[in-house]
Write a protein that holds these residues in place. Structure first.
Motif, PDB file in Angstrom:
ATOM      1  N   LEU A 182       0.697  -1.094   0.147  1.00  0.00           N
ATOM      2  CA  LEU A 182       0.170  -0.016  -0.085  1.00  0.00           C
ATOM      3  C   LEU A 182       0.694   1.181   0.054  1.00  0.00           C
ATOM      4  N   SER A 183       2.113   1.118   0.138  1.00  0.00           N
ATOM      5  CA  SER A 183       3.013   2.240   0.246  1.00  0.00           C
ATOM      6  C   SER A 183       3.352   2.850  -1.088  1.00  0.00           C
ATOM      7  N   THR A 184       3.726   4.019  -1.043  1.00  0.00           N
ATOM      8  CA  THR A 184       3.818   4.603  -2.555  1.00  0.00           C
ATOM      9  C   THR A 184       5.406   5.018  -2.562  1.00  0.00           C
ATOM     10  N   LYS A 185       6.218   4.453  -1.444  1.00  0.00           N
ATOM     11  CA  LYS A 185       7.405   5.130  -1.235  1.00  0.00           C
ATOM     12  C   LYS A 185       8.536   4.684  -2.313  1.00  0.00           C
ATOM     13  N   SER A 186       8.448   3.608  -2.700  1.00  0.00           N
ATOM     14  CA  SER A 186       9.465   2.916  -3.433  1.00  0.00           C
ATOM     15  C   SER A 186       9.665   3.745  -4.859  1.00  0.00           C
ATOM     16  N   ARG A 187      10.950   4.007  -5.293  1.00  0.00           N
ATOM     17  CA  ARG A 187      10.976   4.791  -6.388  1.00  0.00           C
ATOM     18  C   ARG A 187      10.477   4.218  -7.609  1.00  0.00           C
ATOM     19  N   LEU A 188      10.194   3.014  -7.805  1.00  0.00           N
ATOM     20  CA  LEU A 188       9.916   1.990  -8.972  1.00  0.00           C
ATOM     21  C   LEU A 188       8.372   2.595  -8.960  1.00  0.00           C
ATOM     22  N   PHE A 226      -5.023  -2.192  12.235  1.00  0.00           N
ATOM     23  CA  PHE A 226      -3.639  -2.707  12.066  1.00  0.00           C
ATOM     24  C   PHE A 226      -2.422  -1.590  12.714  1.00  0.00           C
ATOM     25  N   LYS A 227      -2.162  -2.132  13.990  1.00  0.00           N
ATOM     26  CA  LYS A 227      -1.443  -0.865  14.388  1.00  0.00           C
ATOM     27  C   LYS A 227       0.221  -0.660  13.740  1.00  0.00           C
ATOM     28  N   GLU A 228       0.440  -1.751  12.870  1.00  0.00           N
ATOM     29  CA  GLU A 228       1.819  -1.521  12.387  1.00  0.00           C
ATOM     30  C   GLU A 228       1.799  -0.927  10.818  1.00  0.00           C
ATOM     31  N   LEU A 229       0.614  -0.480  10.675  1.00  0.00           N
ATOM     32  CA  LEU A 229       0.499   0.177   9.197  1.00  0.00           C
ATOM     33  C   LEU A 229       1.178   1.484   8.928  1.00  0.00           C
ATOM     34  N   ASP A 230       1.966   1.221   7.829  1.00  0.00           N
ATOM     35  CA  ASP A 230       3.041   2.265   7.572  1.00  0.00           C
ATOM     36  C   ASP A 230       2.540   3.178   6.466  1.00  0.00           C
ATOM     37  N   VAL A 231       1.411   3.996   6.780  1.00  0.00           N
ATOM     38  CA  VAL A 231       1.013   4.977   5.790  1.00  0.00           C
ATOM     39  C   VAL A 231       0.911   6.232   6.348  1.00  0.00           C
ATOM     40  N   LYS A 232       0.411   7.153   5.753  1.00  0.00           N
ATOM     41  CA  LYS A 232       0.372   8.666   5.990  1.00  0.00           C
ATOM     42  C   LYS A 232      -0.848   8.536   6.964  1.00  0.00           C
ATOM     43  N   SER A 233      -0.829   9.457   7.867  1.00  0.00           N
ATOM     44  CA  SER A 233      -1.924   9.617   8.843  1.00  0.00           C
ATOM     45  C   SER A 233      -3.448  10.152   8.138  1.00  0.00           C
ATOM     46  N   TRP A 234      -3.222  10.616   7.169  1.00  0.00           N
ATOM     47  CA  TRP A 234      -4.511  11.050   6.410  1.00  0.00           C
ATOM     48  C   TRP A 234      -5.221   9.916   6.044  1.00  0.00           C
ATOM     49  N   ARG A 235      -4.254   8.973   5.482  1.00  0.00           N
ATOM     50  CA  ARG A 235      -5.075   7.472   5.046  1.00  0.00           C
ATOM     51  C   ARG A 235      -5.531   6.922   6.024  1.00  0.00           C
ATOM     52  N   LYS A 236      -5.050   6.909   7.212  1.00  0.00           N
ATOM     53  CA  LYS A 236      -5.332   6.160   8.330  1.00  0.00           C
ATOM     54  C   LYS A 236      -6.507   6.733   8.792  1.00  0.00           C
ATOM     55  N   LYS A 237      -6.644   7.947   8.680  1.00  0.00           N
ATOM     56  CA  LYS A 237      -8.188   8.589   9.184  1.00  0.00           C
ATOM     57  C   LYS A 237      -9.179   8.329   8.106  1.00  0.00           C
ATOM     58  N   MET A 238      -8.722   8.143   6.662  1.00  0.00           N
ATOM     59  CA  MET A 238      -9.612   7.766   5.711  1.00  0.00           C
ATOM     60  C   MET A 238     -10.279   6.245   6.220  1.00  0.00           C
ATOM     61  N   TYR A 239      -9.411   5.538   6.252  1.00  0.00           N
ATOM     62  CA  TYR A 239      -9.805   4.147   6.414  1.00  0.00           C
ATOM     63  C   TYR A 239     -10.695   3.957   7.868  1.00  0.00           C
ATOM     64  N   SER A 240     -10.504   4.699   8.798  1.00  0.00           N
ATOM     65  CA  SER A 240     -11.305   4.653   9.991  1.00  0.00           C
ATOM     66  C   SER A 240     -12.935   5.277   9.435  1.00  0.00           C
ATOM     67  N   VAL A 241     -12.904   6.329   8.770  1.00  0.00           N
ATOM     68  CA  VAL A 241     -14.033   6.940   8.681  1.00  0.00           C
ATOM     69  C   VAL A 241     -14.765   6.075   7.459  1.00  0.00           C
ATOM     70  N   LEU A 242     -14.070   5.598   6.601  1.00  0.00           N
ATOM     71  CA  LEU A 242     -14.845   4.754   5.417  1.00  0.00           C
ATOM     72  C   LEU A 242     -15.266   3.554   5.920  1.00  0.00           C
ATOM     73  N   SER A 243     -14.651   2.820   7.121  1.00  0.00           N
ATOM     74  CA  SER A 243     -15.009   1.490   7.356  1.00  0.00           C
ATOM     75  C   SER A 243     -16.389   1.619   8.179  1.00  0.00           C
ATOM     76  N   LEU A 244     -16.939   2.811   8.474  1.00  0.00           N
ATOM     77  CA  LEU A 244     -18.423   2.847   9.002  1.00  0.00           C
ATOM     78  C   LEU A 244     -18.156   1.971  10.504  1.00  0.00           C
ATOM     79  N   GLY A 245     -17.354   2.141  11.196  1.00  0.00           N
ATOM     80  CA  GLY A 245     -17.385   1.585  12.434  1.00  0.00           C
ATOM     81  C   GLY A 245     -17.420  -0.027  12.334  1.00  0.00           C
TER      82      GLY A 245
END
Lengths: 320, 317, 439
Positions: free
Chosen positions: C16-22, C169-188
């Motif tokens: 899910l990360s977009t960090k790699s150069r490729l 998933f506590k170890e998720l390595d993505v930016k915080s706005w994405r984590k926020k989105m996941y929690s909002v979109l999952s509708l609890g």
């Protein structure tokens, strides 16, 4: 001394003559060039019309021919004269309109001052301007009386015309030397339905079958003497005679007029056929109701989690 | 004493005098575009149809202005127009094409009326086939238009409203006669800036929209014949009102039913069920060979006919 | 969350990360290609449609071909995921999401092409304001928007459990706005029977509906052609023909996508040869159907003596000969042979067959649209010589590239947003023993 004087006088005269000649040449040249500017020669036609209700019109048309097409000359004065083109005889001067036509209408009670031949001469003149040279036209007019009759005998419909002109001794003489054409006026032009000659002042044709009229079967009939040498153009008309066939009217579906049928609903019309509209509504309702159901479920999911959150707050020892 | 006139002036006079009189009578039947003069100008006396004198505003005498897009959806009342083309007279003079292009401000490669070289079968003689839009009574183009930009009016004319057309070109694929053209590029025509758009004149054309032969309703409102009809030097095209059962080619006016019956008039591709308003009289009794239509034509034009059956057969065998 | 799922998440979250150069490089390349498309569009707006290859006779060219092609790809996704969901097959799980994303993305790209074909973009809203329901294009507008909403809903429903996993998933390595989105979109959402009941019921309903909608929508698209009178289009079997061809092309693309993701995310354990074979067999069946419909169509045209049909058939076999061979012969025979013989079935060969089928179907669409317009009822005469034949120009090429780039872009972004394989529910156990012998 004498010789000198004579020589002097002679040379002066020569000079004068030379100067005079020069002046004349210049004058002629300029005059020539003025004429050599060549004003266009226009054309003019003059016609006389004697229409229904005995109104009489002189019509002068001024135009030039360019590329085989007629180009009217507008806004120029045309002078109408009774007889020759001189001041005393002037009837009126009128400007040509956008179509290059100037019309003079004789008043109803005007009597033509006819000569021994029972004719009157009319002249129309255009005096020319910078672009166009002068032009005139003239016609002879003999007045006639013409009447149009329609009759139906034994189911045979016929149209008859009677024409009289003024005779030598002020009596009405039947006209002989003329042709009359019969028309039904249509939208663009007039439809010819017959022609015949005047015999002893009378002319007659049989009305042809199956001529279309309007919804009630009404037609108008026109009888015309066209472009006669003396009578000019004479027209008589009968309107709204019920001799035509009717346009079929189709009932109940017409939208705009009673003659033309435009269905209220058609595949190609603005309004769709009813079954199409109903089918579409049924299909769309069917599908979108499922979507609405699913969206409601999503909201229920959300509400569920809210309820759970409230429950958690109330009893913190419950674990997932 | 000699009179100076020519034949056409007489004809013209009658045509315009009838129009003068009839205009006065029909003014009341026309839509608002005829009866409301913009500025009241000079009054002129005009003869009514029954001979009464009427006073008419000078600006109205000859001119009903073409309808606005909303008005143009209503047809000229009580009329249903029909065209008859006499194929035995057409010699591919193409004056109809040129006059139409001129009047509608079309570029040289765009035509509303095209002249085809057709052949009924291999053994028959080829003939020239002028093809305007047929203004079908069951128009497929109007059925498939998604926004209602093309419509059929009560007088039988199918028009395109270029202020509503979105340029999807579905109508062009829907027409089995390929009567429509598309404005692929911006047209820059001088003197068009002041012209108000009307679907009845189809000018000024809009880029990205569809255009086609419109039977010139702006002329029809003024009782003048469409440009192609008036322009044909052979008088091959007749035009008229089917309710009056008469059609005219400018010179002669004949009964429509009579014409079709006597000369076996037909419509092209009748079996498609589009119910066209243009009839054809078969090319029998010709006075000149069809090759006359190939003489004196430039190369580019001749190339256009390479696809016709006549040329294909020539090249093949 | 049980251990299994944790492991899965640990494995998939790096994707899910977009960090790699490729990844960054790939995204930039796609953006550049998309810019090419925008440039083509810009030139078309400035210079008018005259710079495309379309003219008065062939008024529909590459744009419409691309439109039908992309719309077709979407129906495969809808049909396959819908059917497999309702049949509750086990092996469907790894590939379901790919199919659903394929559906939605191609449904978004398709209408862009038809918008390119419209002459007056500033009047698009007339379709709603002045729409006539007798017109097949209006049916198409209604149908596509309905389908898009439906597929989006279905896709979202399948995302919800995964969003919930990612949120937790506590170890998720993505930016915080994405984590926020996941929690909002999952509708609890929580993985409990109550939630699952609601979710599953909704999914079942949507799965059934999108199967029906997919068939109707693509038939409407086919009817745009078949209701006209053009010989070559006025065929009664166009509806079913288009549906079958659509599902065929979509299945082919699905196989290609499976192959790509398997390679780049190293999913050999999850997407196995058996998946390829199963979808491959589906491809084979569809190839057979496609061949049957095509043959039926052309046999009928050829056998009857009608001259309009004969002109079209001649044109197809003369001017368009190679395109016809690739599309209707190679496109049917190669998949049949490759997948039909068990010995020839390998993952790579099946993917190759799928690739052939996708290309063949693009040509098939081209052959449906263009030759018919070049041979109308009244043979083309008295028109400029260049109107006789259609040849696409650079504008159409650029915009096609832009469209394909946009497709890849959306797909890549989608796969970065959620794991490309479903993590939640009955996630497949990692098959450690078989990793070596696959691929």
């Amino acid at each position: 001394m004498k010789t000198i004087l004579i020589y002097y006088i002679w040379t002066t005269r020569t000079k004068i003559i030379i100067v005079l000649m020069a002046l004349t040449t210049i004058f002629c040249y300029t005059a020539f060039s003025q004429n050599a500017k060549k004003r266009i020669n226009p054309r003019m036609s003059l016609d006389y019309f004697n229409l229904e209700d005995n109104s009489r019109i002189l019509r002068a048309s001024l135009y030039v021919i360019e590329n085989r097409e007629r180009m009217p000359i507008t806004n120029e004065k045309i002078y109408f004269y009774l007889g020759d083109a001189s001041e005393n005889n002037m009837l009126d001067s009128l400007d040509t309109n956008a179509d290059g036509i100037a019309e003079y209408t004789f008043s109803e009670d005007y009597k033509f001052p006819i000569d021994e031949d029972r004719k009157v001469t009319i002249t129309a003149q255009f005096n020319g301007n910078k672009t166009y040279s002068q032009k005139s036209a003239d016609i002879d007019i003999k007045e006639i009386l013409m009447e149009l009759f329609l009759s139906e005998i034994n189911g045979v419909k016929s149209i008859a015309v009677r024409g009289y002109e003024q005779g030598n001794k002020n009596e009405m003489v039947p006209i002989e030397d003329a042709n009359v054409s019969f028309y039904i006026p249509r939208y663009f032009n007039d439809q010819l339905i017959g022609k015949s000659e005047f015999v002893d002042g009378r002319s007659k044709i049989q009305f042809p079958e199956n001529m279309a009229g309007d919804t009630l079967g009404n037609i108008s009939i026109i009888a015309r003497i066209e472009d006669h040498e003396f009578y000019g153009n004479v027209e008589r008309k009968v309107a709204n005679f019920r001799w035509g066939t009717t346009i079929p009217i189709e009932e109940d579906k017409s939208l705009m007029t009673i003659q033309i049928t435009i269905p209220t609903r058609a595949l190609w019309h603005t309004n769709a056929p009813l079954w199409m509209i109903i089918t579409l509504i049924v299909l769309l309702t069917g599908v979108w109701s499922h979507y609405v159901y699913v969206i409601i479920n999503l909201f229920r999911l959300k509400n569920l989690s809210k309820k759970r959150a409230n429950n958690f707050r109330m009893s913190p020892e419950d674990n997932n | 004493m000699a009179k100076k006139k020519d034949k056409t002036s007489r004809r013209e006079f009658f045509n315009s005098s009838i129009s003068l009189g009839a205009t006065a009578l029909f003014l009341s039947n026309f839509t608002s575009s005829c009866t409301d003069p913009k500025e009241p100008g000079e009054k002129v006396k005009v003869l009514g149809q029954n001979g009464e004198l009427l006073e008419v505003d000078k600006s109205e005498l000859h001119y009903c202005k073409p309808a606005t897009p909303e008005e143009s959806r209503q047809g000229i009342p009580n009329r249903k127009f029909v065209m008859v083309i006499d194929l035995s007279r057409c010699r591919n003079a193409r004056i109809c094409v040129e006059k139409c292009q001129e009047a509608h401000h079309l570029l040289p490669g765009q035509e509303f009326i095209r002249v085809y070289l057709m052949q009924r079968s291999e053994k028959s003689t080829p003939y020239w086939f002028p093809k305007p839009c047929f203004h079908c009574n069951n128009p497929l183009c109007a059925s498939v238009c998604p926004v209602g930009a093309t419509y059929k009016r009560s007088d039988g004319i199918v028009l395109v409203d270029n202020e509503r057309c979105i340029g999807c070109k579905f109508c062009m694929t829907g027409c089995p006669y390929n009567a429509r053209i598309f404005m692929w590029e911006k047209l820059e025509v001088e003197n068009e800036k002041d012209i108000e758009y009307s679907p009845e004149t189809s000018i000024p054309a809009r880029e990205g929209t569809v255009a086609k032969c419109d039977f010139c309703p702006d002329l029809l409102r003024n009782k003048k014949l469409p440009h192609c009809v008036a322009a044909c030097p052979m008088g091959a095209i007749y035009f008229g009102d089917i309710n009056e059962d008469s059609v005219t080619n400018g010179e002669e006016t004949v009964g429509f039913t009579e014409l079709i019956k006597n000369y076996d008039g037909y419509r092209h591709l009748e079996n498609l069920g589009t119910d066209p308003s243009v009839y054809y009289l078969p090319a029998t009794g010709r006075l000149f060979p069809f090759e006359r239509g190939l003489e004196d034509k430039d190369e580019e034009l001749m190339k256009r006919y390479e696809n016709s059956p006549y040329f294909k057969n020539k090249n093949n065998g | 969350m049980d251990n299994n799922e944790l492991n899965l998440l640990r494995e998939f979250s790096p994707q899910l990360s977009t960090k790699s150069r490729l990844v960054k490089g790939w995204l930039l390349f796609l953006l550049f290609a998309f810019m090419l498309g925008l440039f083509g569009l810009y030139m078309q707006i400035i210079h008018g449609h005259a710079i495309t290859g379309m003219r008065d006779y062939v008024v529909w060219g590459v744009y419409i071909v691309n439109f039908i092609f992309f719309m077709g790809l979407s129906y495969a996704g809808a049909l396959i995921s819908g059917t497999l969901h309702l049949m509750k097959t086990e092996w469907r799980k790894p590939i379901m999401r790919m199919a659903e994303i394929l559906t939605v993305v191609s449904l978004m790209i398709g209408p862009l092409f038809i918008i390119l074909c419209i002459g007056r973009l500033d009047r698009l809203y007339f379709l709603v304001l002045h729409g006539r329901i007798q017109s097949p294009i209006t049916w198409d507008v209604i149908a596509i928007s309905t389908d898009l909403i439906g597929c989006l809903l279905y896709l979202y429903l399948s995302f919800i459990p995964d969003f919930a996993r990612l949120r937790d998933f506590k170890e998720l390595d993505v930016k915080s706005w994405r984590k926020k989105m996941y929690s909002v979109l999952s509708l609890g959402y929580q993985d409990t029977p109550e939630y699952n009941k609601i979710l599953n019921r909704s999914k079942n309903v949507m799965a059934a509906i999108i199967i029906a909608i997919a068939i109707i929508v693509y038939s409407v698209l086919a009817w745009i052609f078949s209701v006209t009178l053009q010989p070559g289009w006025h065929s009664t079997i166009f509806g079913p023909y288009f549906v079958i061809a659509a599902v065929y092309s979509g299945t082919g693309l699905l196989i290609i996508i499976m192959w790509i993701y398997r390679k780049i995310y190293h999913l050999e354990a999850y997407i196995t040869k058996s998946h390829f074979v199963k979808i491959g067999v589906l491809l084979l069946i569809l190839a057979a159907f496609f061949g049957y419909f095509t043959f039926s169509e052309y046999l009928t045209k050829w056998y009857g003596s009608e001259s309009n049909d004969a002109v079209l058939i001649d044109k197809l076999f003369e001017e368009y000969f190679w395109m016809f061979i690739i599309s209707n012969y190679a496109g049917v025979i190669i998949p049949l042979v490759v997948i039909g013989f068990p010995k020839l079935r390998t993952i790579n060969s099946i993917t190759f067959a799928a690739f052939v089928s996708v290309v063949a179907l693009w040509y098939n669409r081209y052959l449906i649209v263009v030759p018919t317009l070049e041979s109308p009822y009244l043979p083309i005469q008295d028109s400029r010589a260049e109107y006789l034949y259609y040849a696409p120009t650079w504008v159409e090429l650029f915009t096609s590239i832009g469209g394909v780039a946009l497709f890849c872009l959306f797909f890549t972004l989608a796969s970065k947003f959620v794991p490309i394989i479903e993590v939640s529910g009955n996630a497949p156990k990692k098959l450690e023993t078989k990793t070596a012998s696959q691929s």
